[in-house]
Scaffold this motif. Structure first.
Motif, PDB file in Angstrom:
ATOM      1  N   THR A 189      35.471 -25.818 -42.696  1.00 15.56           N
ATOM      2  CA  THR A 189      34.455 -25.047 -41.966  1.00 15.56           C
ATOM      3  C   THR A 189      33.082 -25.281 -42.569  1.00 15.56           C
ATOM      4  N   ALA A 190      33.003 -25.298 -43.889  1.00 14.96           N
ATOM      5  CA  ALA A 190      31.717 -25.551 -44.551  1.00 14.96           C
ATOM      6  C   ALA A 190      31.215 -26.955 -44.214  1.00 14.96           C
ATOM      7  N   LYS A 191      32.133 -27.923 -44.192  1.00 11.70           N
ATOM      8  CA  LYS A 191      31.750 -29.295 -43.879  1.00 11.70           C
ATOM      9  C   LYS A 191      31.245 -29.402 -42.439  1.00 11.70           C
ATOM     10  N   VAL A 192      31.916 -28.753 -41.514  1.00 14.82           N
ATOM     11  CA  VAL A 192      31.502 -28.788 -40.112  1.00 14.82           C
ATOM     12  C   VAL A 192      30.173 -28.069 -39.926  1.00 14.82           C
ATOM     13  N   GLN A 193      29.976 -26.964 -40.634  1.00 12.22           N
ATOM     14  CA  GLN A 193      28.696 -26.255 -40.546  1.00 12.22           C
ATOM     15  C   GLN A 193      27.557 -27.141 -41.045  1.00 12.22           C
ATOM     16  N   GLN A 194      27.806 -27.893 -42.113  1.00 14.60           N
ATOM     17  CA  GLN A 194      26.789 -28.789 -42.643  1.00 14.60           C
ATOM     18  C   GLN A 194      26.484 -29.897 -41.631  1.00 14.60           C
ATOM     19  N   GLU A 195      27.520 -30.486 -41.030  1.00 16.77           N
ATOM     20  CA  GLU A 195      27.309 -31.528 -40.026  1.00 16.77           C
ATOM     21  C   GLU A 195      26.547 -30.976 -38.826  1.00 16.77           C
ATOM     22  N   LEU A 196      26.865 -29.757 -38.422  1.00 16.06           N
ATOM     23  CA  LEU A 196      26.176 -29.139 -37.294  1.00 16.06           C
ATOM     24  C   LEU A 196      24.704 -28.927 -37.600  1.00 16.06           C
ATOM     25  N   SER A 197      24.400 -28.469 -38.803  1.00 16.42           N
ATOM     26  CA  SER A 197      22.992 -28.260 -39.161  1.00 16.42           C
ATOM     27  C   SER A 197      22.251 -29.592 -39.213  1.00 16.42           C
ATOM     28  N   GLU A 198      22.924 -30.658 -39.679  1.00 17.77           N
ATOM     29  CA  GLU A 198      22.298 -31.978 -39.691  1.00 17.77           C
ATOM     30  C   GLU A 198      22.064 -32.489 -38.275  1.00 17.77           C
ATOM     31  N   LEU A 199      23.028 -32.259 -37.384  1.00 16.23           N
ATOM     32  CA  LEU A 199      22.889 -32.743 -36.005  1.00 16.23           C
ATOM     33  C   LEU A 199      21.789 -31.998 -35.267  1.00 16.23           C
ATOM     34  N   THR A 200      21.648 -30.724 -35.521  1.00 14.82           N
ATOM     35  CA  THR A 200      20.629 -29.961 -34.801  1.00 14.82           C
ATOM     36  C   THR A 200      19.238 -30.194 -35.366  1.00 14.82           C
ATOM     37  N   SER A 201      19.130 -30.680 -36.589  1.00 17.48           N
ATOM     38  CA  SER A 201      17.805 -30.861 -37.192  1.00 17.48           C
ATOM     39  C   SER A 201      17.325 -32.308 -37.151  1.00 17.48           C
ATOM     40  N   ASN A 202      18.210 -33.270 -36.999  1.00 19.61           N
ATOM     41  CA  ASN A 202      17.830 -34.670 -37.083  1.00 19.61           C
ATOM     42  C   ASN A 202      18.236 -35.399 -35.800  1.00 19.61           C
ATOM     43  N   LYS A 203      17.266 -35.904 -35.061  1.00 23.18           N
ATOM     44  CA  LYS A 203      17.535 -36.603 -33.793  1.00 23.18           C
ATOM     45  C   LYS A 203      18.307 -37.894 -34.018  1.00 23.18           C
ATOM     46  N   GLU A 204      18.017 -38.614 -35.105  1.00 20.02           N
ATOM     47  CA  GLU A 204      18.705 -39.872 -35.375  1.00 20.02           C
ATOM     48  C   GLU A 204      20.190 -39.645 -35.633  1.00 20.02           C
ATOM     49  N   LYS A 205      20.524 -38.595 -36.365  1.00 25.73           N
ATOM     50  CA  LYS A 205      21.938 -38.275 -36.623  1.00 25.73           C
ATOM     51  C   LYS A 205      22.639 -37.867 -35.328  1.00 25.73           C
ATOM     52  N   LEU A 206      21.934 -37.130 -34.478  1.00 31.19           N
ATOM     53  CA  LEU A 206      22.507 -36.718 -33.198  1.00 31.19           C
ATOM     54  C   LEU A 206      22.802 -37.932 -32.337  1.00 31.19           C
ATOM     55  N   GLU A 207      21.878 -38.879 -32.303  1.00 40.07           N
ATOM     56  CA  GLU A 207      22.084 -40.100 -31.519  1.00 40.07           C
ATOM     57  C   GLU A 207      23.258 -40.903 -32.067  1.00 40.07           C
ATOM     58  N   LYS A 208      23.344 -41.023 -33.372  1.00 40.49           N
ATOM     59  CA  LYS A 208      24.449 -41.747 -34.004  1.00 40.49           C
ATOM     60  C   LYS A 208      25.786 -41.076 -33.690  1.00 40.49           C
ATOM     61  N   PHE A 209      25.808 -39.753 -33.774  1.00 39.40           N
ATOM     62  CA  PHE A 209      27.036 -39.004 -33.479  1.00 39.40           C
ATOM     63  C   PHE A 209      27.464 -39.224 -32.027  1.00 39.40           C
ATOM     64  N   ALA A 210      26.505 -39.138 -31.097  1.00 41.86           N
ATOM     65  CA  ALA A 210      26.830 -39.319 -29.676  1.00 41.86           C
ATOM     66  C   ALA A 210      27.328 -40.729 -29.402  1.00 41.86           C
ATOM     67  N   ARG A 211      26.747 -41.709 -30.052  1.00 43.58           N
ATOM     68  CA  ARG A 211      27.182 -43.095 -29.841  1.00 43.58           C
ATOM     69  C   ARG A 211      28.587 -43.326 -30.402  1.00 43.58           C
ATOM     70  N   GLU A 212      28.872 -42.786 -31.577  1.00 44.91           N
ATOM     71  CA  GLU A 212      30.171 -43.030 -32.211  1.00 44.91           C
ATOM     72  C   GLU A 212      31.298 -42.236 -31.567  1.00 44.91           C
ATOM     73  N   LYS A 213      31.059 -40.968 -31.298  1.00 44.17           N
ATOM     74  CA  LYS A 213      32.146 -40.104 -30.827  1.00 44.17           C
ATOM     75  C   LYS A 213      32.355 -40.168 -29.315  1.00 44.17           C
TER      76      LYS A 213
END
Length: 106
Positions: A55-79
């Motif tokens: 849960t802590a790991k997912v919360q950290q990933e969520l905060s990174e995705l909501t704050s960083n557009k590049e990470k969000l784009e990478k996540f959308a492309r990979e998943k």
């Protein structure tokens, strides 16, 4: 030998012995059940720790995705295999090797 016979003739000793045997072996909360409950409790504690870390790991990933557009784009492309316009996406799937067992092998 006589003392031992007197001990077994004593009603308090007999009742106490029967009571202890009943508690140890036949009661709903006997020793075997307590051991199984303890094992189950330890397993549940391990699962709780695992899910707390996840849960802590997912919360950290969520905060990174909501704050960083590049990470969000990478996540959308990979998943979700999303792509930009005029862009091709190639998905490479690796197959697992399966051993073929024959009933005639020596």
């Amino acid at each position: 030998m006589q003392r031992l016979l007197d001990l077994f003739k004593n009603k308090y000793f007999l009742i106490s012995t029967i009571f202890i045997v009943w508690l140890v072996f036949f009661d709903r909360n006997d020793l075997l059940s307590q051991y199984e409950y303890r094992q189950q409790l330890n397993k549940l504690k391990e699962e709780h720790e695992f899910y707390t870390k996840e849960t802590a790991k997912v919360q950290q990933e969520l905060s990174e995705l909501t704050s960083n557009k590049e990470k969000l784009e990478k996540f959308a492309r990979e998943k979700y295999l999303m792509k930009k316009p005029n862009e091709d996406v190639f998905v490479i799937v690796t197959e697992k090797k399966q051993e073929k067992k024959s009933i005639f092998s020596r």
